[in-house]
Design an enzyme around this catalytic site. Structure first.
Site, PDB file in Angstrom:
ATOM      1  N   HIS A 213       0.893  -1.151   0.074  1.00 13.56           N
ATOM      2  CA  HIS A 213       0.140  -0.101  -0.068  1.00 13.56           C
ATOM      3  C   HIS A 213       0.867   1.221   0.024  1.00 13.56           C
ATOM      4  O   HIS A 213       1.726   1.267   0.787  1.00 13.56           O
ATOM      5  CB  HIS A 213      -0.777   0.014   1.058  1.00 13.56           C
ATOM      6  CG  HIS A 213      -1.745   0.935   1.381  1.00 13.56           C
ATOM      7  ND1 HIS A 213      -1.582   2.401   1.720  1.00 13.56           N
ATOM      8  CD2 HIS A 213      -3.307   0.831   1.016  1.00 13.56           C
ATOM      9  CE1 HIS A 213      -2.830   3.017   1.397  1.00 13.56           C
ATOM     10  NE2 HIS A 213      -3.852   2.159   1.089  1.00 13.56           N
TER      11      HIS A 213
ATOM     12  N   CYS B  26      -3.622   2.554  -4.536  1.00 15.73           N
ATOM     13  CA  CYS B  26      -4.495   3.439  -3.720  1.00 15.73           C
ATOM     14  C   CYS B  26      -4.585   5.027  -4.166  1.00 15.73           C
ATOM     15  O   CYS B  26      -3.771   5.652  -4.063  1.00 15.73           O
ATOM     16  CB  CYS B  26      -4.110   3.404  -2.131  1.00 15.73           C
ATOM     17  SG  CYS B  26      -5.355   4.602  -1.281  1.00 15.73           S
TER      18      CYS B  26
ATOM     19  N   HIS C 101      -7.573   0.410  -4.659  1.00 16.98           N
ATOM     20  CA  HIS C 101      -8.445   1.352  -3.640  1.00 16.98           C
ATOM     21  C   HIS C 101      -8.927   2.646  -4.428  1.00 16.98           C
ATOM     22  O   HIS C 101      -8.093   3.392  -5.105  1.00 16.98           O
ATOM     23  CB  HIS C 101      -7.438   1.740  -2.565  1.00 16.98           C
ATOM     24  CG  HIS C 101      -7.328   0.720  -1.528  1.00 16.98           C
ATOM     25  ND1 HIS C 101      -6.548   1.083  -0.229  1.00 16.98           N
ATOM     26  CD2 HIS C 101      -7.634  -0.399  -1.512  1.00 16.98           C
ATOM     27  CE1 HIS C 101      -6.432  -0.129   0.405  1.00 16.98           C
ATOM     28  NE2 HIS C 101      -7.137  -0.979  -0.377  1.00 16.98           N
TER      29      HIS C 101
ATOM     30  N   ASP D  42     -12.603   3.201  -1.209  1.00 13.63           N
ATOM     31  CA  ASP D  42     -11.901   3.375  -0.171  1.00 13.63           C
ATOM     32  C   ASP D  42     -12.390   4.712   0.666  1.00 13.63           C
ATOM     33  O   ASP D  42     -12.557   5.484  -0.068  1.00 13.63           O
ATOM     34  CB  ASP D  42     -10.524   3.785  -0.308  1.00 13.63           C
ATOM     35  CG  ASP D  42      -9.432   3.705   0.904  1.00 13.63           C
ATOM     36  OD1 ASP D  42      -9.771   3.077   1.729  1.00 13.63           O
ATOM     37  OD2 ASP D  42      -8.077   3.896   0.586  1.00 13.63           O
ATOM     38  N   HIS D  43     -12.708   4.550   1.941  1.00  9.22           N
ATOM     39  CA  HIS D  43     -13.230   5.721   2.576  1.00  9.22           C
ATOM     40  C   HIS D  43     -14.439   6.101   2.029  1.00  9.22           C
ATOM     41  O   HIS D  43     -14.585   6.272   0.909  1.00  9.22           O
ATOM     42  CB  HIS D  43     -12.219   6.940   2.765  1.00  9.22           C
ATOM     43  CG  HIS D  43     -10.985   6.277   3.688  1.00  9.22           C
ATOM     44  ND1 HIS D  43      -9.734   7.362   3.818  1.00  9.22           N
ATOM     45  CD2 HIS D  43     -10.661   5.047   4.081  1.00  9.22           C
ATOM     46  CE1 HIS D  43      -8.873   6.671   4.057  1.00  9.22           C
ATOM     47  NE2 HIS D  43      -9.342   5.498   4.398  1.00  9.22           N
TER      48      HIS D  43
ATOM     49  N   TYR E 168     -14.660   4.510   7.352  1.00  8.08           N
ATOM     50  CA  TYR E 168     -15.293   3.366   7.013  1.00  8.08           C
ATOM     51  C   TYR E 168     -16.855   3.376   7.287  1.00  8.08           C
ATOM     52  O   TYR E 168     -17.373   2.317   7.832  1.00  8.08           O
ATOM     53  CB  TYR E 168     -14.816   2.184   7.488  1.00  8.08           C
ATOM     54  CG  TYR E 168     -13.351   2.031   6.851  1.00  8.08           C
ATOM     55  CD1 TYR E 168     -13.143   1.337   5.609  1.00  8.08           C
ATOM     56  CD2 TYR E 168     -12.200   2.673   7.521  1.00  8.08           C
ATOM     57  CE1 TYR E 168     -11.903   1.358   5.111  1.00  8.08           C
ATOM     58  CE2 TYR E 168     -10.958   2.414   6.748  1.00  8.08           C
ATOM     59  CZ  TYR E 168     -10.899   2.010   5.749  1.00  8.08           C
ATOM     60  OH  TYR E 168      -9.690   1.679   4.993  1.00  8.08           O
TER      61      TYR E 168
END
Ligand code: DNO
Length: 392
Positions: free
Chosen positions: A240, A278, A305, A348-349, A365
């Site tokens: 990551h 990501c 991501h 993601d998020h 999350y």
């Protein structure tokens, strides 16, 4: 791409049945109860995998199998910890879970200063405020020589802030940077830690004398030693990127840009040594062009991501809508759908919205925020898949 979702295990208030209803196909999770550095038992892996499959889903990706600090700074326990890591990988391989996300960031995983930054539409987003972060570094941690890392203007802004920041805000800043963002990622710091600042200073001191070259060498060593087990079981490791992707707190960070990623993929040139692309982390560095990086590294990307950021004046950044910002997700989806349509992808998020605010979700999350973003991403994917069908 395969639509996956980060789920925090059976204790997660978002159930697998809920995820089925919103079109999720694969689960991204970890054995969150196993302490960092210990072997993940085969039985526990199988049990969780069966649980996920019984809900009609599959365990697509492990996020994360954490790499202990002593592996990163090459402490005396390194060999034992790597042996445990290899055993965990073998157990995952035996159970048939073959994509493993990890990071190689010293001490601290992702960094934000505000978890509930108000947006104009009433939703709340994650935010990084450079001056507040500098305040944390200079005035709370009191890190030696920290002032060298900031401009005159920034140092002045920190002085101004120190005149008006309240004790409550200061406590929240510590809690956000050291505890809330870190507690759930199975790293060094847990919720409830009594003196997080002291612990954090100790952790930072482990890296005295570890520069970028040394950290790179430790990563090369780690990767080369785990590659045989990855080959044996067909496991894809995917690193990551650092979040945000630049040097902070005097620590080396080595997954920040094109040159770094090139270095990692070439240092151990094996298809099992791959990347988690990501878009959010990469886009928060003004030096990164996510489209260029995706074109270059799509072949070695094993997990995606999708998230986007806007970098603001003064070095702040905010997590933007998945449809806008520097992530350029539409273009990334075009690139990944044509190179490898079976790649696992997770949104993601997400923002806090529509009642998410007080439900105690791990930062980033939320349920509604991520569901909303997933619907946007699904829409983009459908258009791109249609484009590709018409082209072929
Ligand atoms: C935060 C996450 C990171 C990520 C790890 C992967 O929301 O993106 O904590 O899971 O860095 O090892």
């Amino acid at each position: 791409m395969e639509k996956t979702w980060r789920w925090f295990g059976k204790k997660d208030s978002i159930s697998l049945a809920m995820l089925r209803q919103i079109g999720v196909e694969g689960i991204v999770t970890a054995l969150h109860d196993v302490p960092n550095g210990e072997v993940w038992p085969l039985e526990s892996i199988k049990e969780l995998k069966d649980y996920i499959e019984a809900a009609g889903l599959c365990w697509a990706v492990v996020e994360s199998l954490p790499v202990c600090e002593a592996i990163k700074y090459a402490g005396p326990e390194r060999e034992r910890l790597i042996a445990n890591y290899i055993q965990s990988l073998a157990n995952l391989g035996k159970a048939g879970v073959r994509t493993v996300c990890y990071n190689f960031m010293p001490v601290i995983d992702w960094i934000r200063t505000d978890l509930k930054h108000p947006c104009a539409d009433g939703t709340l987003s994650l935010y990084f405020d450079k001056i507040r972060f500098a305040y944390f570094d200079l005035k709370i941690l009191k890190r030696e020589q920290a002032e060298k890392d900031y401009s005159e203007e920034e140092l002045m802004a920190v002085e101004k802030l120190s005149k008006r920041i309240t004790q409550k805000e200061e406590r929240e800043l510590i809690d956000t940077i050291i505890v809330k963002t870190q507690g759930f990622v199975d790293g060094n710091i847990r919720e409830g830690e009594e003196n997080p600042v002291e612990l954090f200073r100790k952790l930072l001191s482990l890296y005295a004398g570890v520069d970028k070259t040394a950290l790179r060498e430790n990563m090369r060593y780690f990767l080369s030693v785990i590659m045989p087990v990855c080959e044996e079981y067909g496991i894809n490791m995917c690193v990551h990127p650092d979040d945000p992707p630049y040097q902070m707190l005097g620590l080396p960070r080595i997954v920040t840009n094109e040159e770094d990623i090139d270095w990692i993929l070439n240092a151990v040139d094996n298809p099992h040594n791959g990347l988690t692309f990501c878009a959010g982390s990469l886009s928060s560095g003004i030096h990164n062009d996510t489209r260029k990086l995706a074109r270059k590294f799509a072949e070695r990307t094993r997990f995606v991501h999708l998230r986007s950021t806007d970098v603001l004046s003064g070095g702040d950044f905010i997590e933007s809508s998945h449809l806008s910002g520097r992530g350029h997700l539409i273009d990334l989806i075009r690139i990944f759908e044509s190179v490898n349509p079976s790649l696992p992808m997770r949104v993601d998020h997400g923002r806090l919205m529509l009642g998410d605010e007080n439900l105690g979700y791990n930062p980033g999350y939320s349920f509604h925020g991520r569901m909303f973003a997933l619907a946007q991403v699904e829409g983009m994917m459908a258009v791109v898949q249609d484009e590709l069908k018409k082209k072929n």
